[in-house]
Design an enzyme around this catalytic site. Structure first.
Site, short mmCIF file in Angstrom:
data_model
loop_
_atom_site.label_atom_id
_atom_site.label_comp_id
_atom_site.label_asym_id
_atom_site.label_seq_id
_atom_site.Cartn_x
_atom_site.Cartn_y
_atom_site.Cartn_z
N SER A 311 0.83 -1.18 0.02
CA SER A 311 0.11 -0.09 -0.04
C SER A 311 0.95 1.06 -0.10
O SER A 311 1.52 1.50 -0.94
CB SER A 311 -0.90 -0.07 1.00
OG SER A 311 -1.73 0.94 1.15
N ASP A 322 10.22 5.61 -9.99
CA ASP A 322 10.08 6.18 -11.35
C ASP A 322 10.45 7.42 -11.51
O ASP A 322 10.78 7.75 -12.86
CB ASP A 322 8.47 6.16 -11.41
CG ASP A 322 7.88 4.95 -11.82
OD1 ASP A 322 8.37 3.89 -11.79
OD2 ASP A 322 6.32 5.08 -11.78
N LYS A 336 -0.63 -4.31 -3.19
CA LYS A 336 -1.83 -3.89 -2.66
C LYS A 336 -2.05 -2.49 -2.91
O LYS A 336 -1.47 -1.66 -2.48
CB LYS A 336 -1.79 -3.93 -0.85
CG LYS A 336 -3.10 -3.94 -0.36
CD LYS A 336 -3.69 -2.51 -0.15
CE LYS A 336 -4.89 -2.37 0.69
NZ LYS A 336 -5.52 -1.03 0.85
#
Length: 572
Positions: A311, A322, A336
Site C-alpha cells: 500500500s 519512477d 496492494k
C-alpha cells in the site's frame, strides 16, 4: 399473527423502496460503460428488488429458523459475506472496529503504552513505550499481568483485556503484575494519549543513515523529517559526510494515502507526481503531487522492500523509483494497490469500501490481481491477468516492469527462517526463556556465551515439555494411518518397515535441529537483549542483516549508486 408481521414488513420494505427510489432520482448513481450496458431504470429496479429480497430472507430466518438467532450478528454476517465477494479489503466495521481503525490511522490511542500477548494462557507484556505511564511506573518487558482493576484476567479474551486497559484520558487503573524474583507488584497508572512513532528505529552506520518505518500515519512525515535531522546532526558531530539514507519499508503494511505523499515529498522537488488514483466514478480520478518543502532532493536513498511491503509503502517506493530518486533493493512488494474510502454509516458503524486503484507516476498499476473466491454468483467481471513483462520507463529512461507490486532495481531475497526456529517463536519459547534468563540478572546485560546459552535453553525446553514435529513426521503419521487397514503387507513386516522409516526421520530431525542451532542462538541473543533494551536488540538484528549491509555498501560507492539509476544500470 405471522402473516400480519410479514405484511407489515412488506409494507415497510415497499416504503423503504419508494424512499430509496426518490433518493436515487435526486442523487443519480455514477454510470459505468460496459459491453452491454443496462438501462438506468433497469439497474435501479435490480437494486430495489435486491433490497426487497434481502429484507424478506432476513425476516424469514430471524423469525422461523429452528434455533434462536442473534439478529444483529445475522445481519452483520450477511454484510460480511456480501463484501467478501468484492476484495479482501472492503469491510463493514462495527463500533469497536471503527475505533480501532481510527487508532491505527491516527497513530495514537488512550492507554498506558504497552503491547501484550498471550502465551500458555497467560498475558505478558511484550513491549513498553518509552515516556508513557507504564514505562514511568517501571513496567518491564516480560511482566505477567495477573489482574486489572482487581479483576483476574486469566479467562478473558485479548479484546476484553484491551478494553480494560483502555479508557478516558486522565482516568486511573491498577495493574497487578508477576515479575520473577520479586513479590507481585500492584501499580496505579493514569491513562493518557499514547502516540506511536511510526519511525521505530534509526541509527548511523559507517556514515550512512538507517531509518525503519513500520506504518504510515498522520505524523509519519514529521517523524521521518525529525529522524533525518538527528542523523544529519550525528554525522556532523562525528565529522562525517552523510553518504545517504537506507529507508527500510520491509514488513510495512502501509496506512494513509496522504501520509505516503507527505513522506515522498521529503525527497522530491515540490510539485512532483507521486501517485494517481483511478476509480469507477468520474470524480474518483486524481493525481497526487508533493506540496511540502523537501528535506533534501539530492541525498542518495536506498529503499528496502520485501513481499510484505504494501500500500503506502509501495506508493513511496514506486514514486522514488519512477522519478529515479532512489534505488529499490529487496523483493517484489505485496501488490496492494486498492484505495479504500471509510464512510460513516448508521449506529456509529463504518463501511470501508474499495473505490479506486493506485498507479505510479510511470503508469504502473500497483495492485496485484488476486484469485477471487469461486462460486456460482458472479458478482464482478473476470479480472485481467497482470502482465509482468509489461515495460514502463522512469524519468531517466530506465525500464521498470508491471505485474503488480514494485519490482526492485536490485533483487535481494529475505533470509528464510528455519521451521524449527519458527515453531519456537510461535510457542513463545524464546520469549519465556529470555524472561527467566533476565530475572537472574535484572541489573545488567550479561555477556552471552553461546554453548552455555544453548545448553541452558535445551534444559528449559525440556521443562516446558516443548515438542517439535517436522513435516516429515506429520506426513509419515498420515501414511501410517492410511496403511493400517491395507492388506498389502503382513502386520509384522509393516511394523518393521515403519520402524526403519521412523528411525530415519528421527535422525533427519536431529540434523535439522543441529543445523538451526546457530540461528536459534542468534535469535536468543536478540530476544534477551530486547528484555533489557529494545533499541540494543534492534541494533543487534541489523548487524546480521544482509540487505542492510548491501544497501550501506551501495551508498558508500557513489559511482555504483549513480550507475544503477541510469538506463544501463538495471540489476535483475
Amino acid at each position: 399473527m405471522l402473516l400480519m408481521q410479514r405484511l407489515a414488513l412488506r409494507q415497510g420494505l415497499q416504503g423503504m423502496t419508494i424512499a430509496l427510489l426518490c433518493l436515487i432520482s435526486l442523487f443519480p448513481l455514477p454510470s459505468v460503460t460496459l459491453a452491454a450496458e443496462h438501462a438506468p431504470d433497469q439497474e435501479y429496479f435490480e437494486i430495489l428488488k435486491s433490497i426487497d429480497l434481502l429484507g424478506e430472507v432476513y425476516n424469514e430466518v430471524s423469525k422461523n429458523y429452528v434455533d434462536p438467532v442473534n439478529t444483529s450478528e445475522l445481519m452483520y454476517a450477511g454484510i460480511d459475506g456480501m463484501l467478501r465477494t468484492l476484495d479482501p479489503y472492503s469491510a463493514f466495521l462495527d463500533v469497536d472496529d471503527s475505533e480501532e481503525l481510527d487508532e491505527q490511522t491516527n497513530g495514537q490511542y488512550v492507554g498506558i503504552g504497552i503491547t501484550i500477548a498471550t502465551l500458555n494462557g497467560k498475558f505478558f507484556i511484550t513491549s513498553v513505550a518509552t515516556g508513557h505511564p507504564a514505562a514511568k511506573a517501571g513496567v518491564k518487558v516480560g511482566d505477567h499481568i495477573i489482574a486489572i482493576n482487581n479483576k483476574e484476567i486469566t479467562k478473558l479474551s485479548s479484546d476484553e483485556v484491551k478494553t480494560l486497559i483502555k479508557g478516558a484520558t486522565g482516568t486511573s487503573m491498577t495493574l497487578k503484575l508477576e515479575r520473577q524474583g520479586v513479590k507481585p507488584l500492584m501499580l496505579t497508572l493514569v491513562r493518557e494519549e499514547v502516540r506511536v512513532n511510526t519511525v521505530s528505529y534509526s541509527r548511523l552506520i559507517d556514515g550512512v543513515g538507517y531509518i525503519e518505518m513500520k506504518s504510515f500515519g498522520a505524523h509519519s512525515a514529521d517523524e521521518l523529517r525529525e529522524a533525518l535531522q538527528v542523523l544529519q546532526q550525528q554525522a556532523r558531530e562525528r565529522q562525517l559526510p552523510l553518504k545517504g539514507v537506507v529507508f527500510d519499508l520491509r514488513n510495512n503494511p502501509g496506512g494513509l494515502l496522504n501520509a505516503a505523499v507527505d513522506v515522498a515529498s521529503l525527497f522530491l522537488p515540490k510539485g512532483s507526481d507521486v501517485v494517481s488514483i483511478r476509480g469507477r466514478a468520474a470524480d474518483v480520478v486524481k493525481l497526487y503531487v508533493t506540496e511540502r518543502a523537501p528535506f533534501d532532493v539530492a541525498l542518495p536513498i536506498v529503499v528496502l522492500m520485501n513481499s510484505q511491503s504494501a500500500s503506502a509503502s509501495e506508493i513511496v517506493a514506486g514514486a522514488l523509483q519512477d522519478l529515479d530518486r532512489a534505488v529499490i533493493l529487496g523483493e517484489r512488494s505485496f501488490g496492494k494497490g486498492l484505495v479504500q474510502s471509510v464512510a460513516k454509516i448508521s449506529y456509529d458503524s463504518s463501511l470501508k469500501l474499495t473505490i479506486a486503484k493506485y498507479y505510479t507516476p510511470s503508469g504502473r498499476l500497483i495492485q496485484k490481481e488476486v484469485k477471487r473466491a469461486s462460486g456460482k454468483r458472479k458478482v464482478l467481471p473476470a479480472p485481467q491477468p497482470a502482465d509482468a513483462a509489461q515495460v514502463f520507463t522512469t524519468k531517466n529512461g530506465r525500464k521498470v516492469y508491471g505485474g503488480g507490486g514494485i519490482l526492485p532495481d536490485i533483487m535481494v531475497t529475505d533470509a528464510t527462517i528455519s521451521p524449527y526456529l519458527d515453531e519456537l517463536r510461535k510457542k513463545g519459547m524464546l520469549f519465556l526463556f529470555a524472561r527467566d534468563y533476565c530475572a537472574a540478572s535484572p541489573k545488567k546485560v550479561p555477556s552471552l556465551e553461546r554453548e552455555l546459552l544453548m545448553a541452558s535453553f535445551r534444559d528449559f525446553l525440556g521443562k516446558q515439555s516443548f515438542t517439535y514435529t517436522t513435516d516429515a513426521e506429520r506426513q509419515f503419521k498420515a501414511l501410517k494411518e492410511s496403511m493400517v487397514s491395507a492388506p498389502s503387507l503382513p502386520a509384522d513386516e509393516r511394523v518393521k518397515s515403519f520402524n526403519t522409516v521412523e528411525k530415519t526421520i528421527e535422525l533427519l530431525k536431529g540434523q535439522e535441529i543441529a543445523t538451526a542451532s546457530a540461528e536459534v542462538a542468534a535469535a536468543l541473543d536478540v530476544e534477551i537483549l530486547r528484555h533489557y533494551d529494545e533499541q540494543q536488540a534492534r541494533q543487534a538484528e541489523l548487524d546480521g542483516d544482509l540487505a542492510v549491509k548491501q544497501a550501506v555498501a551501495l551508498l558508500s560507492d557513489s559511482a555504483k549508486y549513480n550507475s544503477t539509476l541510469q538506463p544501463t544500470g538495471l540489476v535483475k
